[in-house]
Structure formats: C-alpha cells, structure tokens
Design a protein around this motif. Structure first.
Motif, short mmCIF file in Angstrom:
data_model
loop_
_atom_site.label_atom_id
_atom_site.label_comp_id
_atom_site.label_asym_id
_atom_site.label_seq_id
_atom_site.Cartn_x
_atom_site.Cartn_y
_atom_site.Cartn_z
N GLY A 77 0.81 -1.20 0.00
CA GLY A 77 0.00 0.00 0.00
C GLY A 77 0.85 1.25 0.00
N GLY A 78 0.28 2.34 -0.51
CA GLY A 78 1.03 3.57 -0.65
C GLY A 78 1.67 3.65 -2.03
N SER A 79 1.81 4.85 -2.56
CA SER A 79 2.38 5.00 -3.88
C SER A 79 2.85 6.43 -4.09
N TYR A 190 9.64 2.44 5.08
CA TYR A 190 8.63 2.12 4.06
C TYR A 190 7.81 3.36 3.68
N ASN A 191 7.28 4.03 4.70
CA ASN A 191 6.44 5.20 4.41
C ASN A 191 7.25 6.39 3.95
N GLY A 192 8.49 6.49 4.43
CA GLY A 192 9.34 7.58 3.99
C GLY A 192 9.74 7.44 2.53
N ALA A 193 9.80 6.22 2.03
CA ALA A 193 10.24 5.99 0.66
C ALA A 193 9.28 6.64 -0.34
N TYR A 194 7.98 6.34 -0.24
CA TYR A 194 7.06 6.88 -1.24
C TYR A 194 6.60 8.30 -0.93
#
Length: 238
Positions: A77-79, A190-194
């Motif tokens: 999830g997330g993009s 993970y969240n920092g990446a996208y």
C-alpha cells in the motif's frame, strides 16, 4: 461478512475488509455529514465564497484523479502519485486550517471508497481519516512567508507521522519480510520511501516561478471574492 463490510484474504495471508453496497452508502453519508458539519462551523462572516467552494471542489477532484496515476506502487500500500497531496494541501493554504482539515478528511473518506485496504477500525481511522486529514495542516502557514512550501511540508510530515504509526502498529509483522528486525524502523523507511519521493518531486514543482505564481494567483482570486462578500455583508448590516 457483515452488513457494511466483506472480509477477504489478501496476497500476504492477512484478513482485509472491503465495504459492501451498504458500507459505501454509509461512507457517502459520512462525507455529506462532514460537509454539512463543516458549513455549520463557519460563522456568518467566515462563510466560504462561491469561488472558494468551486476551487476547493476542483482541487479535491484533481487530487482524486492524480492519486490514481501511480508513478511507483508500493507492495503493502502507498504510492508515488502525480502530485495528489499538493492539491489537497492547497485547500488549507488557500482557505485556512479548519477548512483544510475538513476537506482533507473528506478526501480520506473518498480514498477509502476508491481503494479501501482495511484490517480494523483503528487502522482505518489512522490511515484514512488522520493521515489524509493531516494534509489540511498546510493551513497553519496560510499567512506566512513562503507559506505554500512550509504548508506543504507540514502537511506531508503530518501524513507521514500517522502513516508511520499505522505501519508500526498494524503492519509491523511484515517487517521481517523486507529485511527489518524493528517494526518501527520498517515503518519509517517504508512510508518515507514513497511519501518522501513524492514530496521531493512536488517541492521542485513548487519552486518553479511560473507554477508558484499561478498558485498564488488562484489564492488571490478566491481571497478577493471572499473579501468582497464580507464587505457587502457589513454594508447590509450597517
């Protein structure tokens, strides 16, 4: 299976929930209730003008459309999207903190309609209401120098904090699948990446003089109409 949601097993073996027809109806009603509540929160001299409502509605529509244009899609999830967060952050920057948060939460509900990924009610609140609602924090810098840039970064940081919290609490069990021993570090990365990558692209866009001037003109366009409306209201009272 219940009246509002259906349970399914995702590709990772976890249980997720998708809204039924009744669930979708409930979400739509929640959006309408939120809009009505938001209108009631404004005093007579603080009502949004027709231009403000129209421009904000257009920004939400553009935010939804661009959120479907995924440049990079993350496995859990997330993009990285085509500047979708910017369009929602602009509403707070143009109209203030209260309007920004209200419309950002409504946008979160719309995202839940379009692409739901729900494993529990607390996760749903964190990922859709709080994380997306934080995009309204851009209104904190409405009257600040370089307010658009500051507001956008505050909005992304707010969403990042809630997304990290959600990843840590609700998706931390997947950390080992990505080579992390710590669920918290996994969620940070993970969240920092996208979010970080989209923020970088957007900051570059905002710093282009023609883009910055165009967004400033839209803000002036809506603000002037609101000032004229308030002046007319004071004249009628007098």
């Amino acid at each position: 299976m219940s009246l509002l949601v259906n349970s399914t097993v995702d590709e990772w073996g976890g249980i997720t929930y998708t809204p039924t027809a009744a669930g979708f109806t409930a979400i739509v009603l929640a959006i309408l209730a939120l809009m009505i509540l938001g209108c009631g929160l404004f005093g007579q001299n603080q009502k949004l003008s027709t231009r403000q409502l129209s421009v904000s509605s257009l920004a939400i529509a553009l935010g939804v459309i661009t959120s479907m244009i995924e440049l990079i899609h993350m496995p859990m999830g997330g993009s990285v999207t085509l500047f979708s967060m910017l369009f929602i952050a602009l509403i707070g920057y143009w109209n203030g903190l209260r309007t920004g948060i209200m419309t950002a939460v409504a946008y979160g509900l719309l995202q839940m309609l379009i692409n739901p990924y729900i494993i529990s009610v607390p996760q749903m609140i964190c990922d859709y209401l709080l994380a997306f609602g934080a995009l309204g924090l851009s209104g904190l810098f409405r009257h600040s120098a370089h307010g658009l840039l500051k507001g956008y970064l505050a909005a992304v940081l707010g969403r990042y904090c809630f997304s990290v919290l959600s990843g840590w609490i609700f998706f931390g069990t997947y950390a080992s699948d990505f080579g992390f021993r710590s669920a918290f570090l996994y969620s940070l990365a993970y969240n920092g990446a996208y979010l970080g990558l989209e923020a970088l692209f957007t900051v570059i866009l905002i710093c282009i003089p023609s883009v910055r001037n165009a967004l400033g003109y839209v803000r002036q366009f809506t603000a002037e109409d609101a000032e004229d409306r308030n002046a007319a209201s004071r004249h009628r009272i007098a």
